[in-house]
Design an enzyme around this catalytic site. Structure first.
Site, PDB file in Angstrom:
ATOM      1  N   PRO A 123       0.798  -1.231   0.000  1.00  0.00           N
ATOM      2  CA  PRO A 123       0.000   0.000   0.000  1.00  0.00           C
ATOM      3  C   PRO A 123       0.828   1.278   0.000  1.00  0.00           C
ATOM      4  O   PRO A 123       0.433   2.264  -0.639  1.00  0.00           O
ATOM      5  CB  PRO A 123      -0.851  -0.120   1.271  1.00  0.00           C
ATOM      6  CG  PRO A 123      -0.190  -1.161   2.100  1.00  0.00           C
ATOM      7  CD  PRO A 123       0.473  -2.092   1.146  1.00  0.00           C
ATOM      8  N   SER A 132       2.272  11.643  -1.004  1.00  0.00           N
ATOM      9  CA  SER A 132       2.040  11.804   0.430  1.00  0.00           C
ATOM     10  C   SER A 132       0.556  12.063   0.615  1.00  0.00           C
ATOM     11  O   SER A 132      -0.112  12.548  -0.307  1.00  0.00           O
ATOM     12  CB  SER A 132       2.844  12.987   0.976  1.00  0.00           C
ATOM     13  OG  SER A 132       2.364  13.415   2.231  1.00  0.00           O
ATOM     14  N   HIS A 181     -39.807  47.410  -0.109  1.00  0.00           N
ATOM     15  CA  HIS A 181     -39.949  47.573   1.347  1.00  0.00           C
ATOM     16  C   HIS A 181     -41.212  46.875   1.859  1.00  0.00           C
ATOM     17  O   HIS A 181     -41.799  47.288   2.862  1.00  0.00           O
ATOM     18  CB  HIS A 181     -39.988  49.053   1.744  1.00  0.00           C
ATOM     19  CG  HIS A 181     -38.815  49.846   1.263  1.00  0.00           C
ATOM     20  ND1 HIS A 181     -37.648  49.978   1.979  1.00  0.00           N
ATOM     21  CD2 HIS A 181     -38.622  50.537   0.109  1.00  0.00           C
ATOM     22  CE1 HIS A 181     -36.794  50.728   1.306  1.00  0.00           C
ATOM     23  NE2 HIS A 181     -37.356  51.066   0.158  1.00  0.00           N
ATOM     24  N   SER A 311     -51.861  20.528   6.767  1.00  0.00           N
ATOM     25  CA  SER A 311     -51.992  20.632   8.214  1.00  0.00           C
ATOM     26  C   SER A 311     -52.605  19.373   8.792  1.00  0.00           C
ATOM     27  O   SER A 311     -53.456  18.731   8.168  1.00  0.00           O
ATOM     28  CB  SER A 311     -52.855  21.843   8.581  1.00  0.00           C
ATOM     29  OG  SER A 311     -53.127  21.878   9.960  1.00  0.00           O
TER      30      SER A 311
END
Length: 455
Positions: A123, A132, A181, A311
């Site tokens: 491995p 790495s 707004h 609901s």
């Protein structure tokens, strides 16, 4: 039934039916934290990388051709999802991702040795040759991230964009009242409003396509600290070229490996574009659920599909559930962005050691957004319709149409007309004529809602 595996710390028992080795087993035992597995996309990206590195190492004469072929064959099995059960590790492990790198190395070696014979492929010495964890994990991060963007998120943006284009065209001449707004404003058409949503998708797609170029440079070739120790000088270039052949993505070798190991600003940068998409999706979904509020006591200009009872106590209720789901996803993505930003700042000296949590959150954001956009598109957007009667009534009742009188009688007189209509609860036309500032003929000529939209 178990078998004995060995590493530099000694012997350890492993389930005989599993293909991982000693280092994976130690990580599995030492980091029993949460239930968040390392994203399988990272495992597949590692397999792409290990296949490419094996080919390059063989071409350089470092790895026997027979071994390179065997490694590549196992990598193909991994990429095809045939070995998923042999990658058990969680995200919450070493911050360099070393244990997942070794998990992949061990599984590849074990499966390859089933063909070549025990001990033929090591491995570390063979599968991890010239590498790495410090350069392979960030490379796998970029491979997985780029692939997820291309195959999952960008297609969903395009599909949602197409639905919005269709809705925009359908309602381009349906005049409605604009709102700024949260208050009544001058009119626009529903198509114009939807075109703003459409542009949100178009622009965010452009932001992503531009920003994702930042993750094409790869860390591979930097090895432990960026110097490239134990790898040939052009190893990174060769591997990037091989990965480009395998994936079709234009990967390159990062010109500064020290940067590639210690900084994850490219991932952080791209996720900023993902966060921007989440913000606009929240805006769009909120607009839709507010415009669909009602059916009798809300705005009620849009009608959403009734996908399920809304609901458990109120019969006949239809809730904007798809809007709620995608806005929750958007909130999660914004939280992921904070995590990625903090984690990306932890590149101490030569290595960032928050790599797994960065890519975990990055890939989660992509999956959640892609899935929620698909659900929102199919179960909400495609069936979205306009309540034209409600829209027409609100246009006729609006006081803000008075703005069109400004060029003719001035702001102050127009304001007096609007105030009178509001105070006496009359129509704008009735108030305008009552003030004597305009005639009925002038009012009808100057107050044209469609003309006010500048279509």
């Amino acid at each position: 039934m178990e078998r004995i595996e060995r590493d530099t710390l000694g012997e350890i028992s492993v389930d005989a039916t599993k293909y991982w080795g000693a280092q994976t087993e130690r990580s599995k035992r030492n980091f029993a934290i949460g239930d968040n597995p390392m994203p399988i996309e990272i495992i597949y990206a590692f397999a792409q990388l290990k296949k490419a590195t094996a080919k390059v190492n063989a071409a350089e004469g470092k790895l026997a051709e027979e071994k390179a072929i065997a490694i590549g064959q196992v990598c193909d099995q991994i990429i095809q999802g045939e070995l998923d059960e042999h990658f058990p590790l969680v995200v919450w492990q070493t911050g360099s991702g070393t244990q997942s790198n070794m998990n992949v190395n061990e599984v590849i070696a074990h499966v390859a040795n089933l063909t070549l014979g025990e001990g033929q492929i090591h491995p570390n010495d063979d599968v991890n040759m010239s590498q790495s964890s410090n350069d392979t994990f960030p490379t796998a991060m970029h491979i997985a991230a780029y692939g997820a963007l291309v195959t999952k998120l960008l297609p969903e943006i395009t599909k949602m964009e197409a639905v919005l284009t269709e809705k925009k065209n359908k309602y381009m001449h349906l005049v409605k009242i604009g709102r700024t707004h949260l208050q009544d404003a001058t009119p626009l058409t529903l198509g114009q409003e939807i075109s703003g949503w459409e542009a949100c998708l178009t622009n965010n797609k452009n932001y992503l396509e531009t920003s994702m170029k930042a993750i094409l440079p790869l860390a591979i070739g930097g090895t432990a600290v960026g110097t490239g120790l134990n790898a040939s000088r052009d190893f990174g270039d060769k591997v990037a070229e091989e990965l480009m052949k395998q994936t079709g993505y234009p990967f390159t070798s990062d010109s500064n490996k020290y940067f590639a190991l210690t900084s994850h600003s490219p991932i952080n940068f791209v996720h900023g574009a993902i966060r921007s998409l989440a913000s606009d999706l929240m805006k769009i979904a909120n607009d839709i659920r507010l415009l669909a509020s009602g059916p009798r006591s809300g705005i009620g200009e849009l009608e959403i599909p009734a996908n399920e009872p809304g609901s458990s106590i109120m019969p006949g209720k239809v809730n904007p559930t798809q809007c709620e789901a995608i806005t929750m996803v958007a909130a999660q993505v914004m939280g992921n962005d904070v995590t990625i930003n903090v984690a990306a700042s932890q590149g101490n000296f030569e290595l960032n050691v928050y790599k797994p949590v960065i890519i975990f959150n990055f890939l989660e954001s992509i999956k959640l957004l892609a899935d929620s956009m698909r659900s929102f598109r199919v179960h909400c957007l495609e069936g979205l319709t306009a309540n034209e009667k409600v829209i027409e009534t609100k246009v006729n009742d609006s006081l803000m149409l008075v703005t069109a009188l400004n060029p003719h009688i001035g702001y102050e007189k127009a304001a007096k007309i609007a105030k009178l209509a509001f105070d006496e609860n009359t129509t704008l036309k009735e108030a305008a004529i009552k003030t004597g500032f305009v005639t009925e003929k002038e009012f009808d000529l100057w107050i044209n809602p469609l003309k006010m939209t500048n279509l």
